[in-house]
Design a protein around this motif. Structure first.
Motif, short mmCIF file in Angstrom:
data_model
loop_
_atom_site.label_atom_id
_atom_site.label_comp_id
_atom_site.label_asym_id
_atom_site.label_seq_id
_atom_site.Cartn_x
_atom_site.Cartn_y
_atom_site.Cartn_z
N GLU A 230 40.63 -0.02 12.48
CA GLU A 230 39.58 0.51 11.61
C GLU A 230 38.36 -0.42 11.62
O GLU A 230 37.21 0.03 11.68
N ASN A 234 34.62 0.49 12.93
CA ASN A 234 33.44 0.29 12.09
C ASN A 234 32.37 -0.49 12.84
O ASN A 234 31.17 -0.18 12.74
N ASN A 239 34.15 6.90 13.98
CA ASN A 239 35.10 7.33 12.96
C ASN A 239 36.53 7.06 13.47
O ASN A 239 36.94 7.66 14.47
N THR A 242 38.88 10.08 14.31
CA THR A 242 38.57 11.05 15.37
C THR A 242 39.66 11.06 16.43
O THR A 242 40.14 12.11 16.85
N GLU A 306 42.09 10.35 6.01
CA GLU A 306 40.65 10.10 5.92
C GLU A 306 40.12 10.42 4.52
O GLU A 306 39.26 9.72 4.00
#
Length: 366
Positions: A230, A234, A239, A242, A306
């Motif tokens: 993650e 970022n 995302n 995805t 999410e």
């Protein structure tokens, strides 16, 4: 201890990845950077106050104070314990080397190291003792808060041992429905081999057991957490969901966590394999760590989605993409002996909810 004034390297096995001189960072192999800091702006803080922090034992972990006492280190300095192991881990093949050190990966690797059974006994059972001689063992860098330790079997294969019994029951259920998971086995017959009567008595009093699971990483295959992935996404302005939403294993995880009523699927308890030699991201690794399964809370919030939703909502939403799971087996399966009747009824009830939804979704497609 790490000396910031002299050059040092973040290593991947025997390959220097980053050279650190003072507070200046020179990236030598951007393709091999740890995924969480794989970006053009990686700096000293990213490495020493970010990445290295994930390789240091938490003092909130069971028996952490006894480990630090046994190592003769201040309880406030878990950093020193990890540094004495060159920040090596059994999750990957990264470590820190001082430029002046004449040392190789073969000497640092925890995959090859002799396990200190004294440290393991303290880490797992809480035995108070001092450790003598050179200690090179995984415990000061193993993540998580529960009591755990690494041992080798007669074939030198590494196994992670924990105190508890929910994970054995979870493993049986995941086996039955065909989920990709790390198998947990009852290791209670090894208790007398691993520790003394006093520690065994305490385990019995808590109505717990000794369990074990095999290591899933190696010197060729590392593991990266969802948190690290993650962070990387970022940095890349991507995302993270995805890619993951296209993976059936991701959806199977949602279904399994609801079925088991698992309240602890945080971002360090799931993630990906990654090639230790190329740095290329692989598939999701098998599910593990179910010692917070079978919760009585009916409103657990999903930690892997999410958008905000409950475990139940996440499972129902993921059900069409989790076709490989054979939920019918729960109806004919015998209750795992590690579970109470009430816990098993909860599993069966959640299985019925999932099966009714699966039938409903099939009918809607006709």
């Amino acid at each position: 201890m790490t000396n910031y004034t002299k050059p040092q390297y973040l290593m991947s096995k025997d390959i220097p990845v980053v050279k650190i001189t003072g507070f200046f960072v020179e990236v030598l192999r951007p393709d091999l950077l740890p995924l969480a800091i794989r970006n053009p702006e990686v700096d000293f803080d990213s490495i020493y106050h970010g990445w290295i922090g994930t390789r240091v034992m938490s003092m909130g972990r069971s028996n952490a104070e006894k480990i630090m006492d046994g190592l003769r280190l201040p309880r406030s300095n878990t950093y020193a314990a990890a540094a004495s192991m060159h920040f090596a881990s059994l999750s990957d093949c990264y470590w820190i080397r001082q430029e002046a050190e004449d040392i190789s990966w073969a000497e640092v690797s925890l995959y090859r190291a002799d396990i200190s059974e004294d440290v393991a006994e303290t880490s797992l059972f809480g035995k108070k003792q001092m450790f003598h001689g050179h200690i090179h063992t995984p415990e000061p860098s193993t993540a998580g808060l529960s009591a755990k330790a690494w041992y080798r079997d007669a074939n030198q294969k590494l196994w992670l041992y924990k105190i508890g019994k929910k994970e054995v029951a979870a493993s049986k259920i995941l086996d039955a429905i065909g989920a990709d998971h790390v198998p947990y086995l009852d290791a209670s017959n090894e208790l007398h081999q691993r520790t003394e009567e006093e520690q065994i008595r305490k385990i019995d009093e808590r109505n717990e057991e000794l369990v074990k699971c095999p290591i899933i990483t190696s010197e060729q295959r590392s593991m990266v957490t969802w948190y690290d992935y993650e962070e990387h996404c970022n940095d890349e302005n991507i995302n993270p969901y995805t890619r993951i939403k296209q993976n059936p294993k991701y959806h199977e995880m949602q279904v399994c966590d609801y079925l088991l009523s698992n309240s602890d699927r945080h971002g360090e308890n799931w993630g990906f394999f990654i090639d230790a030699d190329t740095g290329k991201l692989g598939d999701l690794h098998p599910l593990f760590d179910h010692d917070h399964a079978f919760s009585e809370d009916t409103k657990i919030i999903a930690q892997t989605t999410e958008h905000d939703m409950s475990l139940k909502q996440a499972a129902l939403q993921s059900l069409p993409c989790a076709k490989r799971l054979n939920l019918n087996t729960i109806r004919t399966m015998q209750r795992p002996e590690e579970l109470t009747e009430e816990q098993w009824m909860g599993v069966q009830q959640r299985a019925k909810v999932l099966m009714r939804e699966r039938v409903k979704q099939c009918e809607e497609k006709r």
